[in-house]
Design a protein around this motif. Structure first.
Motif, PDB file in Angstrom:
ATOM      1  N   PHE A 191       5.773  36.197  30.695  1.00 35.17           N
ATOM      2  CA  PHE A 191       5.071  37.197  30.357  1.00 35.17           C
ATOM      3  C   PHE A 191       3.576  37.553  30.708  1.00 35.17           C
ATOM      4  CE2 PHE A 191       8.934  37.370  27.578  1.00 35.17           C
ATOM      5  CZ  PHE A 191       9.312  38.314  27.698  1.00 35.17           C
ATOM      6  N   GLY A 192       3.215  36.480  31.611  1.00 33.03           N
ATOM      7  CA  GLY A 192       1.861  36.150  31.784  1.00 33.03           C
ATOM      8  C   GLY A 192       0.852  36.084  30.735  1.00 33.03           C
ATOM      9  N   GLY A 193       1.285  35.237  29.781  1.00 39.81           N
ATOM     10  CA  GLY A 193       0.576  35.173  28.460  1.00 39.81           C
ATOM     11  C   GLY A 193       0.250  33.724  28.064  1.00 39.81           C
ATOM     12  N   GLN A 194      -0.085  33.576  26.866  1.00 38.49           N
ATOM     13  CA  GLN A 194      -0.092  32.197  26.289  1.00 38.49           C
ATOM     14  C   GLN A 194       0.227  31.878  24.724  1.00 38.49           C
ATOM     15  OE1 GLN A 194      -4.278  31.178  25.432  1.00 38.49           O
ATOM     16  NE2 GLN A 194      -3.995  29.415  26.840  1.00 38.49           N
ATOM     17  N   VAL A 195       0.661  30.983  24.310  1.00 34.79           N
ATOM     18  CA  VAL A 195       0.731  30.942  22.777  1.00 34.79           C
ATOM     19  C   VAL A 195      -0.144  29.511  22.480  1.00 34.79           C
ATOM     20  CG1 VAL A 195       2.862  29.364  23.204  1.00 34.79           C
ATOM     21  CG2 VAL A 195       2.555  30.609  21.017  1.00 34.79           C
ATOM     22  N   ASN A 196      -0.528  29.663  21.248  1.00 38.50           N
ATOM     23  CA  ASN A 196      -1.162  28.770  20.393  1.00 38.50           C
ATOM     24  C   ASN A 196      -0.400  28.300  19.240  1.00 38.50           C
ATOM     25  OD1 ASN A 196      -3.216  28.304  17.918  1.00 38.50           O
ATOM     26  ND2 ASN A 196      -3.961  27.195  19.546  1.00 38.50           N
ATOM     27  N   ILE A 197      -0.266  27.179  18.964  1.00 34.96           N
ATOM     28  CA  ILE A 197       0.597  26.786  17.985  1.00 34.96           C
ATOM     29  C   ILE A 197      -0.425  25.839  16.982  1.00 34.96           C
ATOM     30  CG2 ILE A 197       2.661  25.235  17.211  1.00 34.96           C
ATOM     31  CD1 ILE A 197       4.032  25.978  19.689  1.00 34.96           C
ATOM     32  N   LYS A 198      -0.630  26.023  15.859  1.00 35.65           N
ATOM     33  CA  LYS A 198      -1.612  25.672  14.984  1.00 35.65           C
ATOM     34  C   LYS A 198      -0.928  25.505  13.492  1.00 35.65           C
ATOM     35  CE  LYS A 198      -6.686  26.024  14.086  1.00 35.65           C
ATOM     36  NZ  LYS A 198      -7.795  26.710  14.622  1.00 35.65           N
ATOM     37  N   ASP A 199      -1.554  24.363  12.828  1.00 33.95           N
ATOM     38  CA  ASP A 199      -1.255  24.010  11.654  1.00 33.95           C
ATOM     39  C   ASP A 199      -2.367  22.901  11.330  1.00 33.95           C
ATOM     40  OD1 ASP A 199      -0.328  22.653   9.125  1.00 33.95           O
ATOM     41  OD2 ASP A 199       1.210  23.876   9.395  1.00 33.95           O
ATOM     42  N   THR A 200      -3.030  23.360  10.226  1.00 30.91           N
ATOM     43  CA  THR A 200      -3.991  22.377   9.470  1.00 30.91           C
ATOM     44  C   THR A 200      -3.954  21.558   8.452  1.00 30.91           C
ATOM     45  OG1 THR A 200      -5.127  24.024   8.491  1.00 30.91           O
ATOM     46  CG2 THR A 200      -5.926  23.927  10.716  1.00 30.91           C
ATOM     47  N   LYS A 201      -2.662  21.836   7.744  1.00 31.87           N
ATOM     48  CA  LYS A 201      -2.319  21.245   6.727  1.00 31.87           C
ATOM     49  C   LYS A 201      -1.066  20.424   6.545  1.00 31.87           C
ATOM     50  CE  LYS A 201      -4.604  24.814   4.107  1.00 31.87           C
ATOM     51  NZ  LYS A 201      -4.560  26.082   2.896  1.00 31.87           N
ATOM     52  N   ALA A 202      -0.732  19.830   7.897  1.00 34.10           N
ATOM     53  CA  ALA A 202       0.687  18.954   7.644  1.00 34.10           C
ATOM     54  C   ALA A 202       0.245  17.686   6.817  1.00 34.10           C
ATOM     55  CB  ALA A 202       0.749  18.562   9.230  1.00 34.10           C
ATOM     56  N   SER A 203       1.311  17.200   6.321  1.00 32.27           N
ATOM     57  CA  SER A 203       1.158  15.979   5.505  1.00 32.27           C
ATOM     58  C   SER A 203       2.370  15.254   5.360  1.00 32.27           C
ATOM     59  CB  SER A 203       0.919  16.357   3.828  1.00 32.27           C
ATOM     60  OG  SER A 203       1.958  17.219   3.679  1.00 32.27           O
ATOM     61  N   GLY A 204       2.411  13.983   5.063  1.00 33.11           N
ATOM     62  CA  GLY A 204       3.578  13.128   4.709  1.00 33.11           C
ATOM     63  C   GLY A 204       2.990  11.887   3.980  1.00 33.11           C
ATOM     64  N   HIS A 205       4.108  10.999   3.654  1.00 31.80           N
ATOM     65  CA  HIS A 205       4.088  10.109   2.920  1.00 31.80           C
ATOM     66  C   HIS A 205       4.620   8.718   3.522  1.00 31.80           C
ATOM     67  CE1 HIS A 205       2.788  12.610  -0.357  1.00 31.80           C
ATOM     68  NE2 HIS A 205       3.796  13.495   0.083  1.00 31.80           N
TER      69      HIS A 205
ATOM     70  N   SER B 236       0.628  -1.141   0.056  1.00 30.25           N
ATOM     71  CA  SER B 236       0.010   0.065   0.045  1.00 30.25           C
ATOM     72  C   SER B 236       0.822   1.288  -0.038  1.00 30.25           C
ATOM     73  CB  SER B 236      -0.826  -0.020   1.325  1.00 30.25           C
ATOM     74  OG  SER B 236      -0.238   0.495   2.409  1.00 30.25           O
ATOM     75  N   TYR B 237       0.202   2.079  -0.506  1.00 28.66           N
ATOM     76  CA  TYR B 237       0.986   3.632  -0.465  1.00 28.66           C
ATOM     77  C   TYR B 237       0.078   4.550   0.521  1.00 28.66           C
ATOM     78  CZ  TYR B 237       1.204   8.651  -1.266  1.00 28.66           C
ATOM     79  OH  TYR B 237       1.221   9.914  -1.490  1.00 28.66           O
ATOM     80  N   ILE B 238       0.865   5.307   1.524  1.00 25.56           N
ATOM     81  CA  ILE B 238       0.048   6.062   2.436  1.00 25.56           C
ATOM     82  C   ILE B 238       0.071   7.572   2.247  1.00 25.56           C
ATOM     83  CG2 ILE B 238      -0.067   6.685   4.815  1.00 25.56           C
ATOM     84  CD1 ILE B 238       1.442   3.844   5.540  1.00 25.56           C
ATOM     85  N   TYR B 239      -0.974   7.990   1.919  1.00 21.43           N
ATOM     86  CA  TYR B 239      -0.871   9.604   2.001  1.00 21.43           C
ATOM     87  C   TYR B 239      -1.416  10.142   3.376  1.00 21.43           C
ATOM     88  CZ  TYR B 239      -1.841  14.647   1.091  1.00 21.43           C
ATOM     89  OH  TYR B 239      -1.944  15.728   1.112  1.00 21.43           O
ATOM     90  N   ALA B 240      -0.789  10.969   4.135  1.00 21.00           N
ATOM     91  CA  ALA B 240      -1.255  11.330   5.686  1.00 21.00           C
ATOM     92  C   ALA B 240      -1.579  12.661   5.540  1.00 21.00           C
ATOM     93  CB  ALA B 240      -0.326  10.895   6.492  1.00 21.00           C
ATOM     94  N   ARG B 241      -2.574  13.038   6.268  1.00 22.27           N
ATOM     95  CA  ARG B 241      -2.884  14.750   6.631  1.00 22.27           C
ATOM     96  C   ARG B 241      -2.918  14.730   7.925  1.00 22.27           C
ATOM     97  NH1 ARG B 241      -4.141  18.197   2.452  1.00 22.27           N
ATOM     98  NH2 ARG B 241      -3.999  19.911   4.044  1.00 22.27           N
ATOM     99  N   GLY B 242      -2.695  15.712   8.577  1.00 22.77           N
ATOM    100  CA  GLY B 242      -2.681  15.998   9.948  1.00 22.77           C
ATOM    101  C   GLY B 242      -2.933  17.493  10.428  1.00 22.77           C
ATOM    102  N   ILE B 243      -3.668  17.607  11.558  1.00 20.73           N
ATOM    103  CA  ILE B 243      -3.991  18.767  12.093  1.00 20.73           C
ATOM    104  C   ILE B 243      -3.551  18.804  13.616  1.00 20.73           C
ATOM    105  CG2 ILE B 243      -6.000  20.211  13.135  1.00 20.73           C
ATOM    106  CD1 ILE B 243      -7.605  18.821  10.885  1.00 20.73           C
ATOM    107  N   VAL B 244      -2.857  19.884  14.009  1.00 21.10           N
ATOM    108  CA  VAL B 244      -2.411  20.363  15.533  1.00 21.10           C
ATOM    109  C   VAL B 244      -3.051  21.722  15.875  1.00 21.10           C
ATOM    110  CG1 VAL B 244      -0.312  21.319  14.728  1.00 21.10           C
ATOM    111  CG2 VAL B 244      -0.437  20.145  17.099  1.00 21.10           C
ATOM    112  N   ASP B 245      -3.426  21.623  16.982  1.00 25.21           N
ATOM    113  CA  ASP B 245      -3.836  22.982  17.599  1.00 25.21           C
ATOM    114  C   ASP B 245      -3.298  22.804  19.390  1.00 25.21           C
ATOM    115  OD1 ASP B 245      -5.231  25.182  18.383  1.00 25.21           O
ATOM    116  OD2 ASP B 245      -7.205  24.584  17.893  1.00 25.21           O
ATOM    117  N   TRP B 246      -2.488  23.486  19.453  1.00 19.75           N
ATOM    118  CA  TRP B 246      -1.690  23.379  20.886  1.00 19.75           C
ATOM    119  C   TRP B 246      -1.750  24.737  21.667  1.00 19.75           C
ATOM    120  CZ3 TRP B 246       4.399  23.170  21.179  1.00 19.75           C
ATOM    121  CH2 TRP B 246       4.569  22.730  22.349  1.00 19.75           C
TER     122      TRP B 246
END
Length: 411
Positions: free
Chosen positions: A176-190, A159-169
Motif C-alpha cells: 500500500f506504499g505505506g509504513q507501520v510503527n509498532i511501539k510499546d513503552t511498558k513491556a515488563s517481565g520477571h 537475586s530477583y529480576i524485575y525487567a522493563r522494556g521499550i520497543v519502537d519499530w
C-alpha cells in the motif's frame, strides 16, 4: 482484500555484543578483561554473580559506569551488487550497583543494568524495508539480591529480576506504499538468578552463576499505520488515526556462566569465562493484533514469524597486571557465537560469529577507583540465504565500544 505481509521481529534488538540482542557491557573493569566474571573487588560483581558480594573486601561498596557502543552493518545484494549500510546512533548501556554487609555472613545488594537491547537504523527505502527500517529496543533489569557465606571459602547468592522494556519499530508496508510503527513503552517481565562463589585458595576465585530467562510481555502496544489513502484504514479495521492494539512476548534468554581468576603472582592475574546462552527459546515470534486481519493463522489477527534461534556459547580470556598499588593494566579477548544460521539471518537482529579484543587501565585512589576500557569487534562476514524472507546476499559488520566506570568502597 489484499493481505499485508507484516514480517517478523517485534522487540528484536541489534548487532550482537554477545550474540542475538544480549549486550555484554555490565562492568568496565570486566570489559577490559574480556568481560570475565570472577572479580569480587567491588559491587560490580553483583550482576555477574550475587554470591560474589560475600567476598568484597569492604562492607559498603558502590559501582557505576557507562559505555559508548558503535556499530555498522552492511548488506550487499550479490545479484545487483548494491550495498546498503546502517546509520546506527551510538548505544549507551550503563550499570550501577550497591552492596552492603550488615553482619559477617550476610550481604545484600541492588544491581541496575541494561543487558539486552540497542538500535539499528537502515535507510527508509532499502530492499529489506518490509523487515525493518528502524528498530529501537531498551531493557532495564532491577535486581535486589542477597548472599550468604556458608564457609570462609564458599558463598551462595540469589537475586530477583524485575525487567522493563521499550520497543519502537518502523517498517515498510509496500503493498500500500505505506509504513507501520509498532511501539510499546511498558513491556515488563520477571526472572531470577543465583550462583556460588568459591575461594578455596587465596590465589583462586571460582564463580558459577545462572540467570533465568525473562519473558518481556508487551500487553498494550500500539501499531500505527500510515498509507497514502485513509480508505485502507476501514479495510484493516483500524481506528480513525490508523491505529490498532497488539500484544506480544519476547524472551530475554537465560545464561549459564562458569568463571575463574588465578593470581599467578601478587601482581599478575589471569581470568577465564565460559557462557552458555539459551537462545532456543526464541524459536518464533507471535504478534496478536486486536482487530487488524493481517496475520497468517486460522485467527487472522495472529501473525506467527519463525526465528529458529539456537543456543550459543562465548569463550573469554583476560588478564590484569598491577604496575603499582595504584595503576593496573588489563587485556582480554573473546569469541562469541551467533545464535542463528545463514538460512535464518534477519536484518532486524543482525548477528555474526565475532572475535573481540579488549583492554583498559584502572586507577585506585584510596577508597575510590576509576576504570577505563575499550573493545574492538571483528565480526565474520555471512552469506545470507533466508529463503523464507527471500533475503539473499552478504552481510558484514564492524563495532567498537568504550567505557568509564567508578567505584567507591568507604568502609
Amino acid at each position: 482484500m489484499k493481505k499485508i505481509l507484516v514480517s517478523t521481529a517485534l522487540l528484536a534488538g541489534v548487532l550482537s555484543y554477545a550474540g542475538g540482542f544480549r549486550v555484554s557491557l555490565q562492568g568496565v573493569k570486566q570489559l577490559a578483561m574480556a568481560h570475565t566474571s570472577a572479580h569480587a573487588e567491588d559491587a560490580s560483581v553483583a550482576f555477574f554473580n550475587p554470591a560474589g558480594m560475600s567476598f568484597i573486601p569492604s562492607k559498603l561498596s558502590i559501582a557505576a559506569g557507562g559505555f559508548g557502543a558503535s556499530n555498522k552493518v552492511t548488506f550487499q545484494n550479490l545479484n545487483t551488487l548494491q550495498s546498503t549500510s546502517t546509520d546506527n546512533p551510538l548505544g549507551t548501556p550503563f550499570y550501577a550497583a550497591i552492596t552492603y554487609r550488615p553482619i559477617e555472613k550476610l550481604s545484600v545488594g541492588l544491581s541496575v543494568t541494561t543487558p539486552f537491547g540497542s538500535t539499528i537504523q537502515w535507510p527508509d527505502n532499502w530492499e529489506g524495508k518490509e523487515m525493518v527500517q528502524k528498530l529501537e529496543l531498551k531493557s532495564f533489569y532491577f535486581q535486589p539480591m542477597v548472599s550468604v557465606k556458608l564457609a570462609p571459602w564458599l558463598a551462595f547468592g540469589a537475586s530477583y529480576i524485575y525487567a522493563r522494556g521499550i520497543v519502537d519499530w518502523d517498517k515498510g508496508v509496500t503493498q500500500f506504499g505505506g509504513q507501520v510503527n509498532i511501539k510499546d513503552t511498558k513491556a515488563s517481565g520477571h526472572g531470577y538468578g543465583f550462583g556460588f562463589y568459591f575461594r578455596p585458595d587465596p590465589k583462586l576465585d571460582v564463580s558459577i552463576a545462572y540467570r533465568s530467562p525473562v519473558d518481556m510481555k508487551a500487553k498494550n502496544g500500539t501499531a500505527t499505520f500510515q498509507f497514502p489513502s485513509q480508505s485502507i484504514y476501514s479495510q484493516l479495521k483500524l481506528n480513525a488515526a490508523g491505529q490498532d492494539g497488539f500484544s506480544a512476548t519476547l524472551p530475554l534468554v537465560e545464561e549459564y556462566t562458569i568463571g575463574l581468576t588465578y593470581k599467578v603472582t601478587p601482581k599478575w592475574q589471569v581470568s577465564a569465562d565460559f557462557n552458555y546462552h539459551g537462545w532456543e527459546r526464541y524459536s518464533k515470534l507471535v504478534l496478536d493484533f486486536q482487530n487488524a486481519p493481517i496475520g497468517n493463522q486460522a485467527d487472522p489477527t495472529v501473525l506467527v514469524s519463525p526465528k529458529n534461534f539456537r543456543n550459543s556459547k562465548t569463550f573469554r580470556l583476560g588478564t590484569q597486571y598491577a604496575f603499582t598499588n595504584m595503576i593496573y593494566g588489563r587485556l582480554g579477548a573473546y569469541y562469541d557465537e551467533s545464535p542463528y544460521s545463514n538460512e535464518n539471518f534477519i536484518a532486524e537482529t543482525p548477528s555474526f560469529d565475532t572475535f573481540v579484543v579488549t583492554g583498559g587501565v584502572g586507577f585506585k585512589l584510596k577508597k575510590f577507583g576509576v576504570d577505563l576500557a575499550g573493545g574492538y569487534a571483528m565480526p565474520q562476514y555471512r552469506n545470507v540465504n533466508n529463503a523464507a524472507l527471500g533475503f539473499y546476499g552478504q552481510a558484514k559488520a564492524k563495532a567498537f565500544y568504550f567505557g568509564l566506570g567508578v567505584t567507591y568502597n568507604p568502609f
